[in-house]
Motif scaffolding. Sequence first.
Motif, PDB file in Angstrom:
ATOM      1  N   THR A 188       7.972   5.891   5.266  1.00  0.00           N
ATOM      2  CA  THR A 188       7.737   5.007   4.115  1.00  0.00           C
ATOM      3  C   THR A 188       8.580   5.295   3.038  1.00  0.00           C
TER       4      THR A 188
ATOM      5  N   TYR B 189       8.929  12.049  -7.202  1.00  0.00           N
ATOM      6  CA  TYR B 189       9.818  11.237  -6.283  1.00  0.00           C
ATOM      7  C   TYR B 189      10.837  12.018  -5.593  1.00  0.00           C
TER       8      TYR B 189
ATOM      9  N   ASN C 273       7.409  -1.704 -11.244  1.00  0.00           N
ATOM     10  CA  ASN C 273       7.304  -1.800  -9.854  1.00  0.00           C
ATOM     11  C   ASN C 273       8.338  -0.909  -8.974  1.00  0.00           C
ATOM     12  N   LYS C 274       8.062  -0.683  -7.830  1.00  0.00           N
ATOM     13  CA  LYS C 274       9.088   0.187  -6.966  1.00  0.00           C
ATOM     14  C   LYS C 274       9.480  -0.698  -5.972  1.00  0.00           C
TER      15      LYS C 274
ATOM     16  N   ASN D 196       7.478  11.152 -13.056  1.00  0.00           N
ATOM     17  CA  ASN D 196       7.562  10.342 -11.963  1.00  0.00           C
ATOM     18  C   ASN D 196       8.796  10.571 -11.259  1.00  0.00           C
TER      19      ASN D 196
ATOM     20  N   CYS E 131       9.177   4.721  -1.243  1.00  0.00           N
ATOM     21  CA  CYS E 131       8.704   4.377  -2.470  1.00  0.00           C
ATOM     22  C   CYS E 131       9.637   4.453  -3.637  1.00  0.00           C
TER      23      CYS E 131
ATOM     24  N   LYS F 152       0.985  -1.270  -0.110  1.00  0.00           N
ATOM     25  CA  LYS F 152       0.078  -0.094   0.050  1.00  0.00           C
ATOM     26  C   LYS F 152       0.843   1.323  -0.033  1.00  0.00           C
ATOM     27  N   ILE F 153       2.001   1.002   0.170  1.00  0.00           N
ATOM     28  CA  ILE F 153       3.110   2.409   0.322  1.00  0.00           C
ATOM     29  C   ILE F 153       3.241   2.848  -1.218  1.00  0.00           C
ATOM     30  N   GLY F 154       2.646   4.107  -1.461  1.00  0.00           N
ATOM     31  CA  GLY F 154       2.720   4.689  -2.671  1.00  0.00           C
ATOM     32  C   GLY F 154       3.600   6.150  -2.586  1.00  0.00           C
ATOM     33  N   PHE F 155       4.002   6.596  -1.482  1.00  0.00           N
ATOM     34  CA  PHE F 155       4.799   7.870  -1.332  1.00  0.00           C
ATOM     35  C   PHE F 155       5.825   7.818  -0.480  1.00  0.00           C
TER      36      PHE F 155
ATOM     37  N   ARG G  45       9.571  -0.908  -1.973  1.00  0.00           N
ATOM     38  CA  ARG G  45       8.568  -0.201  -0.905  1.00  0.00           C
ATOM     39  C   ARG G  45       9.167  -0.753   0.179  1.00  0.00           C
TER      40      ARG G  45
END
Length: 303
Positions: free
Chosen positions: A68, A178, A80-81, A174, A70, A52-55, A83
């Motif tokens: 967190t 980041y 994919n990242k 992107n 990402c 669920k990590i997006g940031f 996380r």
Amino acid sequence: MIYKIGERLVPIENETWEKERPAAVFLTDSAHAEETLKKAGIVYDNEIKLAKIGFCKVENQHECMVGTLCIPKLLDVLGNKYRMYFFVNQLNVVIVDDDAFAYKLIQRIQKKKARQADTKERFIYNFFAEFMSRDLEILIAYERRLLQMEEEVTRDEVESFENEMMPIRRELLNLRSYYDEIMDLGKELEENENGIFLERHLKYFGTLTDRADRLMSKTQHLLEYAQQVKEAYQSQIAARQNNNMQFLTVISTIFFPLTLITGWFGMNFYDMPGLKSGYYSVCVLSVVVVVVSLHFFKKKKII
């Protein structure tokens, strides 16, 4: 320092952060995160779900700091990242990672850094700096790709331009987001709201923020450059279309009077003058129209 890996609690080095504040770094996966946090003396009530990590962000809790990460894979920015969670309290750092990416980073730090982790602030600095170490090199690679595309546009080699430019712009956007997140994260660490870090070591986080700021500025510059290259491409396409329209205009202008002539003499009325012996006259008239039209367009430098 003691790196503790999951359940094995394997000591890799026996050092301390400082004499008055001994500490350890725990590496674990999400399956063992809860009990590892307990061993590190960290209380975290929320559920740990790496998917669920997006940031990249950090938040201060009562006795610890929770963050967190990402991290985009530089060879597949849109894929994919990596996380992970990281937790910091007065004594320990806990990193939760299911991809073993954090472990590889620490191994690289051990090989490269003489001062790996004199303090937890130094460890966090080394950790962040390590996964950002190749970013400038990747951004320079983007710059070279854009330079090559600009040269191709100049040579009118634009067949695959859109297919190449679209992913580059998306990847740069992107990356810009980041680096912006890393900047905010670094500022939050530097503010040290909970007093977890020693004041004299906050300079490390300022250095991280500056690095992320430079990377974001470089990315923004590349986005602007990409836009300029795209505008050059659009100008090239517009010029090509203009040439095509100009050619069609010339053809239409020449054939319009010829169509009028042939239409007029093609009516075949019984008492129409020149119907019986006008063939050669029409041919001569048509040639005259074509020559006059070409002379006019050449004089106007249209052809």
